[in-house]
Design an enzyme around this catalytic site. Structure first.
Site, PDB file in Angstrom:
ATOM      1  N   ARG A  13       0.871  -1.264   0.026  1.00 25.59           N
ATOM      2  CA  ARG A  13      -0.124   0.070   0.136  1.00 25.59           C
ATOM      3  C   ARG A  13       1.054   1.429   0.243  1.00 25.59           C
ATOM      4  O   ARG A  13       1.900   1.245   0.830  1.00 25.59           O
ATOM      5  CB  ARG A  13      -1.014  -0.070   1.300  1.00 25.59           C
ATOM      6  CG  ARG A  13      -2.280  -0.990   1.128  1.00 25.59           C
ATOM      7  CD  ARG A  13      -3.176  -0.618  -0.092  1.00 25.59           C
ATOM      8  NE  ARG A  13      -4.087  -1.566  -0.058  1.00 25.59           N
ATOM      9  CZ  ARG A  13      -4.395  -2.541  -0.923  1.00 25.59           C
ATOM     10  NH1 ARG A  13      -3.414  -2.560  -1.527  1.00 25.59           N
ATOM     11  NH2 ARG A  13      -5.676  -3.127  -0.865  1.00 25.59           N
TER      12      ARG A  13
ATOM     13  N   GLU B 193      -1.399   8.136  -4.694  1.00 29.00           N
ATOM     14  CA  GLU B 193      -2.271   7.280  -6.012  1.00 29.00           C
ATOM     15  C   GLU B 193      -3.389   7.642  -5.943  1.00 29.00           C
ATOM     16  O   GLU B 193      -4.231   7.804  -5.076  1.00 29.00           O
ATOM     17  CB  GLU B 193      -1.908   5.856  -5.603  1.00 29.00           C
ATOM     18  CG  GLU B 193      -2.558   5.041  -6.556  1.00 29.00           C
ATOM     19  CD  GLU B 193      -2.338   3.569  -6.014  1.00 29.00           C
ATOM     20  OE1 GLU B 193      -3.305   2.622  -6.259  1.00 29.00           O
ATOM     21  OE2 GLU B 193      -1.172   3.267  -5.598  1.00 29.00           O
TER      22      GLU B 193
ATOM     23  N   HIS C 298      -0.053  -0.030  -9.919  1.00 32.42           N
ATOM     24  CA  HIS C 298      -0.747  -0.951  -8.899  1.00 32.42           C
ATOM     25  C   HIS C 298      -1.270  -2.150  -9.404  1.00 32.42           C
ATOM     26  O   HIS C 298      -2.452  -2.408  -9.580  1.00 32.42           O
ATOM     27  CB  HIS C 298      -1.855  -0.145  -8.410  1.00 32.42           C
ATOM     28  CG  HIS C 298      -2.444  -0.624  -7.064  1.00 32.42           C
ATOM     29  ND1 HIS C 298      -2.879   0.252  -6.128  1.00 32.42           N
ATOM     30  CD2 HIS C 298      -2.351  -1.836  -6.369  1.00 32.42           C
ATOM     31  CE1 HIS C 298      -3.253  -0.525  -5.035  1.00 32.42           C
ATOM     32  NE2 HIS C 298      -2.899  -1.884  -5.275  1.00 32.42           N
TER      33      HIS C 298
END
Length: 355
Positions: free
Chosen positions: A206, A234, A251
């Site tokens: 993350r 992000e 991602h």
């Protein structure tokens, strides 16, 4: 039954079409109106499933085809009496293979280093334990830190020891902001100061686990090789940060065909348990056959010769850099890259090993 599903979920129609009307929606912009009369909601990590989305709806089930749950307000779901499920571990194998691919892309000689190369794994859950297994197949020394999990197959060390001893550090923790072992900004100025300057850092967990300002300062000082698949801010990524990274991807570390299909199958199985349906579908029946590279061959020799054919990570690094406009990658471009990402196959599809 009305089912609302993220338009980017794999094999939704195969698993769910027999149960009712499926409405495919953009996950990031899902609204209360979209789900008001739906009994089931199928999402990915881009959808914030919170009280404002789910209150006063017909929802009985929310399934997230993702490892993490930080986008789900579990307290709100349980307060509303809505059953929820996620897909823990669905793409763990894909992420483990992504990390090894990234490392070998940065330094192909790692195939020959055996235990001279130490991989430090932060977080020994579904991904971390698979990465440890795969790394050991290559002869690497593996050390790990996890305050909640100990793996018998590796050397379990403190966070500080891992930072000091590892030649590469790979992050595989959930994002947590509370408690003694919160992971938010786990990699801050203090953590970077403990790392050797030539230690490679990979974050495919993350984004906010790594404090971006501290990372930028560290790279400026050390020229550290850093691989990011996730970003603190992000889906917007600054050109300045991108230019500092050895590899960047949008991602997609877990984006294998098997991982995607496995995730949908896991929330299908939980759906069937909730509504009393028989579980009788398997994702494997939907996957095309692949060329066998590994069977009967030396693992390292195959990786040396075929790795870029199995997964050309450099191409996807180039794709994200090509999206920079006016100093950054915008949300729309980031989401399009993810949506149009051609799902790679896991090594096992080519006859290779699997943890």
């Amino acid at each position: 039954m009305k089912i609302v599903a993220d338009e980017n979920l794999a094999f939704t129609d195969y698993f769910f079409s027999e149960f009712g009307d499926i409405q495919h929606k953009a996950g990031r912009t899902l609204t209360h109106t979209d789900v008001q009369d739906a009994e089931a909601l199928l999402v990915r990590s881009v959808t914030a499933v919170n009280e404002s989305l789910i209150q006063n709806t017909a929802l009985k089930y929310v399934g997230s085809a993702t490892i993490g749950t930080d986008h789900l307000d579990i307290q709100a779901l349980e307060k509303q009496g809505i059953t929820w499920a996620n897909a823990a571990g669905c793409n763990a194998q894909a992420v483990a293979e992504y990390v090894i691919t990234a490392l070998l892309h940065l330094d192909a000689s790692l195939l020959e280093q055996q235990e001279k190369f130490t991989l430090g794994i932060v977080g020994l859950g579904n991904v971390g334990k698979r990465l440890a297994y795969m790394a050991q197949l290559l002869g690497w020394k593996v050390i790990g830190f996890d305050p909640f999990v100990q793996l018998d197959s590796i050397e379990n060390v403190s966070f500080q020891t891992l930072l000091q001893q590892a030649n590469a550090v790979s992050i595989h923790v959930p994002l947590t902001k509370k408690g003694e072992h919160a992971t938010y900004h786990l990699f801050d100025e203090k953590a970077f100061a403990a790392l050797q300057p030539n230690t490679i850092l990979i974050n495919s967990a993350r984004g906010p686990v790594v404090k971006e300002a501290a990372l930028i300062e560290d790279i400026q000082c050390t020229q550290r090789k850093v691989v990011l698949d996730v970003f603190e801010h992000e889906p917007v990524i600054s050109e300045g940060l991108l230019n500092m990274l050895a590899l960047a991807t949008p991602h997609i570390a877990g984006y294998s065909l098997e991982g995607k299909a496995r995730g949908t199958q896991m929330i299908y199985e939980a759906f069937c348990q909730k509504f009393g349906y028989d579980i009788n579908k398997r994702f494997e029946t939907q996957l095309p056959a692949c060329e066998d590279y590994f069977s009967g061959h030396d693992l390292k020799a195959v990786l040396k010769q075929k790795l870029s054919q199995i997964y050309d990570i450099a191409q996807y690094d180039a794709n994200i850099r090509a999206c920079v406009k006016e100093g950054k990658v915008e949300q729309k471009a980031f989401d399009l890259l993810r949506k149009n990402y051609p799902l790679r196959r896991e090594w096992a599809a080519h006859g290779g090993p699997q943890a």
